[in-house]
Design a protein around this motif. Structure first.
Motif, PDB file in Angstrom:
ATOM      1  N   ILE A  33      30.861  41.531  50.699  1.00 41.19           N
ATOM      2  CA  ILE A  33      31.879  41.904  49.713  1.00 41.19           C
ATOM      3  C   ILE A  33      32.935  40.801  49.677  1.00 41.19           C
ATOM      4  O   ILE A  33      33.533  40.480  50.698  1.00 41.19           O
ATOM      5  N   SER A  34      33.147  40.236  48.501  1.00 44.49           N
ATOM      6  CA  SER A  34      34.084  39.136  48.310  1.00 44.49           C
ATOM      7  C   SER A  34      35.359  39.632  47.633  1.00 44.49           C
ATOM      8  O   SER A  34      35.293  40.308  46.600  1.00 44.49           O
ATOM      9  N   LEU A  35      36.511  39.290  48.196  1.00 43.17           N
ATOM     10  CA  LEU A  35      37.776  39.681  47.579  1.00 43.17           C
ATOM     11  C   LEU A  35      37.956  39.026  46.222  1.00 43.17           C
ATOM     12  O   LEU A  35      38.417  39.673  45.274  1.00 43.17           O
ATOM     13  N   GLN A  36      37.595  37.746  46.090  1.00 38.69           N
ATOM     14  CA  GLN A  36      37.745  37.064  44.806  1.00 38.69           C
ATOM     15  C   GLN A  36      36.866  37.712  43.741  1.00 38.69           C
ATOM     16  O   GLN A  36      37.299  37.914  42.605  1.00 38.69           O
ATOM     17  N   GLN A  37      35.632  38.053  44.099  1.00 38.77           N
ATOM     18  CA  GLN A  37      34.743  38.702  43.145  1.00 38.77           C
ATOM     19  C   GLN A  37      35.302  40.070  42.747  1.00 38.77           C
ATOM     20  O   GLN A  37      35.286  40.442  41.577  1.00 38.77           O
ATOM     21  N   ALA A  38      35.792  40.820  43.714  1.00 39.93           N
ATOM     22  CA  ALA A  38      36.366  42.139  43.419  1.00 39.93           C
ATOM     23  C   ALA A  38      37.556  42.012  42.470  1.00 39.93           C
ATOM     24  O   ALA A  38      37.689  42.803  41.537  1.00 39.93           O
ATOM     25  N   ARG A  39      38.417  41.030  42.690  1.00 38.61           N
ATOM     26  CA  ARG A  39      39.564  40.821  41.795  1.00 38.61           C
ATOM     27  C   ARG A  39      39.101  40.586  40.362  1.00 38.61           C
ATOM     28  O   ARG A  39      39.683  41.116  39.415  1.00 38.61           O
ATOM     29  N   LYS A  40      38.054  39.785  40.203  1.00 36.41           N
ATOM     30  CA  LYS A  40      37.559  39.468  38.859  1.00 36.41           C
ATOM     31  C   LYS A  40      36.867  40.662  38.214  1.00 36.41           C
ATOM     32  O   LYS A  40      37.074  40.942  37.034  1.00 36.41           O
TER      33      LYS A  40
END
Length: 152
Positions: A33-40
């Motif tokens: 799980i990536s924080l940057q991906q979740a933000r996008k």
């Protein structure tokens, strides 16, 4: 007569300043799980710190993992290396939207003006929509039919 104008979004879409590297949550068998991906993906505003987003995503992953425990145990013998791309997409969708719902519920603005009730109601609706997307993603992943029932 006076006019109020806004020249920029008061809640920036970019990550907070100082967030240069991507933070990930690594789990055995489950997708990273990536924080940057979740933000996008769920459009988390830049006013949400990495620590708060990490906390929400961790809690979301724990909850979704619990919901999917029996399903994982049934597919694990045939997929010891992890999920297929389609399964990983649905899993991440469930985790991302669970975290978004939690953030919407936890970080409502305090406002003494009359606009607060309207914005709080909109945030509640958005949180409910995010929870529905989470439940539907889990249902699709496990092969259960989607069903939403509302009592009137």
């Amino acid at each position: 007569m006076s006019f109020a104008t806004f020249t920029e979004d008061p809640q920036p879409d970019s990550p907070p300043e100082g967030a240069t590297e991507d933070i990930t949550i690594d789990q055995l068998w489950w997708p990273k799980i990536s924080l940057q991906q979740a933000r996008k993906v769920v459009r988390v505003h830049g006013t949400v710190s990495d620590d708060r987003l990490l906390d929400a995503l961790t809690a979301a992953a724990m909850s979704v993992n619990r919901d999917l425990r029996a399903w994982r145990d049934s597919v694990l013998p045939g997929q010891p290396e992890g999920m297929t791309d389609e399964q990983a997409f649905l899993y991440l969708r469930a985790v991302h939207f669970h975290a978004k719902a939690e953030l919407l519920e936890r970080y409502r603005d305090f406002d003494s003006s009359g606009d607060y009730d309207r914005r709080a109601e909109a945030a509640t609706d958005n949180a409910e929509d995010a929870r529905r997307i989470e439940r539907w993603s889990v249902s699709e992943l496990t092969g259960r039919p989607r069903l939403t029932v509302e009592l009137m």
